[in-house]
Enzyme design. Sequence first.
Site, PDB file in Angstrom:
ATOM      1  N   CYS A  71       0.853  -1.192   0.000  1.00  0.00           N
ATOM      2  CA  CYS A  71       0.000   0.000   0.000  1.00  0.00           C
ATOM      3  C   CYS A  71       0.890   1.243   0.000  1.00  0.00           C
ATOM      4  O   CYS A  71       2.009   1.221   0.501  1.00  0.00           O
ATOM      5  CB  CYS A  71      -0.955  -0.017   1.174  1.00  0.00           C
ATOM      6  SG  CYS A  71      -0.134  -0.112   2.737  1.00  0.00           S
ATOM      7  N   ILE A 103       5.520  -1.067   1.906  1.00  0.00           N
ATOM      8  CA  ILE A 103       5.094   0.313   1.759  1.00  0.00           C
ATOM      9  C   ILE A 103       5.603   0.869   0.436  1.00  0.00           C
ATOM     10  O   ILE A 103       6.821   0.899   0.190  1.00  0.00           O
ATOM     11  CB  ILE A 103       5.598   1.180   2.937  1.00  0.00           C
ATOM     12  CG1 ILE A 103       5.134   0.586   4.270  1.00  0.00           C
ATOM     13  CG2 ILE A 103       5.115   2.611   2.769  1.00  0.00           C
ATOM     14  CD1 ILE A 103       3.617   0.478   4.430  1.00  0.00           C
ATOM     15  N   LYS A 104       4.660   1.295  -0.388  1.00  0.00           N
ATOM     16  CA  LYS A 104       5.021   1.855  -1.696  1.00  0.00           C
ATOM     17  C   LYS A 104       5.384   3.329  -1.512  1.00  0.00           C
ATOM     18  O   LYS A 104       4.579   4.125  -1.031  1.00  0.00           O
ATOM     19  CB  LYS A 104       3.844   1.706  -2.667  1.00  0.00           C
ATOM     20  CG  LYS A 104       3.564   0.246  -3.022  1.00  0.00           C
ATOM     21  CD  LYS A 104       2.293   0.085  -3.813  1.00  0.00           C
ATOM     22  CE  LYS A 104       2.420   0.586  -5.232  1.00  0.00           C
ATOM     23  NZ  LYS A 104       1.172   0.304  -6.009  1.00  0.00           N
ATOM     24  N   ILE A 105       6.604   3.638  -1.898  1.00  0.00           N
ATOM     25  CA  ILE A 105       7.111   5.008  -1.787  1.00  0.00           C
ATOM     26  C   ILE A 105       7.422   5.500  -3.202  1.00  0.00           C
ATOM     27  O   ILE A 105       8.104   4.797  -3.967  1.00  0.00           O
ATOM     28  CB  ILE A 105       8.425   5.043  -0.958  1.00  0.00           C
ATOM     29  CG1 ILE A 105       8.243   4.384   0.414  1.00  0.00           C
ATOM     30  CG2 ILE A 105       8.976   6.456  -0.860  1.00  0.00           C
ATOM     31  CD1 ILE A 105       7.690   5.267   1.488  1.00  0.00           C
TER      32      ILE A 105
END
Length: 226
Positions: A58, A85-87
């Site tokens: 996400c 975690i999508k950065i």
Amino acid sequence: MKLLIDHANLTDIKGLIELFPIDGVTTNPTILAKEGENPKERLISIRKLIGPDMDLHCQVVATKKEEMMAQARKLVDMLGKNTYIKIPSSGEGFKAMEELAKEGIKITATGIYSPLQGFLAAKAGAKYLAPYVNRIDNLGYDGLAVTKKIQNIIEANDFGTEILAASFKNSNQVLDLVERGVGALTLGPDVFSGLVNDRNVDFAIGNFEDDFRSLLEEGQTFLDIL
Ligand code: G3P
């Protein structure tokens, strides 16, 4: 190679998991917006649906490093161990990746359109690099070629990272990367249904059933006589 669903609709995710060998779910802000529900509630529901062992990716929604990091920590607390975690792969994003990776948070570098973005994200400690195959094609470049170049960069530098290729529009794009062997692919439901949408397959299966029925009594199935 992992296979993930790029979607946030619970009914669709459940249906795809019942049919395909799925390893997890990826979301982004646009995908969540399509569902119209509170995004926190929807992410929690997706985690409940897929269970604690599948991967859930996400995305943070911020442009500044500190805010990306604060969101990332909260999302991991909320969604558990197999959460990535999508950065965004921007300047601030690379810095956030580096610091979050040191904290042990698993990062998926997203929004990758070029090999050098992939290089920087890998160097910053991302576990996955997400090139946008079809969106790159739409710009007049070659999304598959960019993805393969990133794979070469990972191998040449011995980075402990893998590709999570995203943004597909057809089975040919999928086939190309399956042949090459990248770490993971994430596909929308439309692309999943295209993978086995072949009338010849349905015809062959139907023929087997019809032929076999002559060996059974009316209303019987193979299971009845086993
Ligand atoms: O999550 C990012 C990526 O999957 C976007 O895909 O279909 O919007 O180009 P798409």
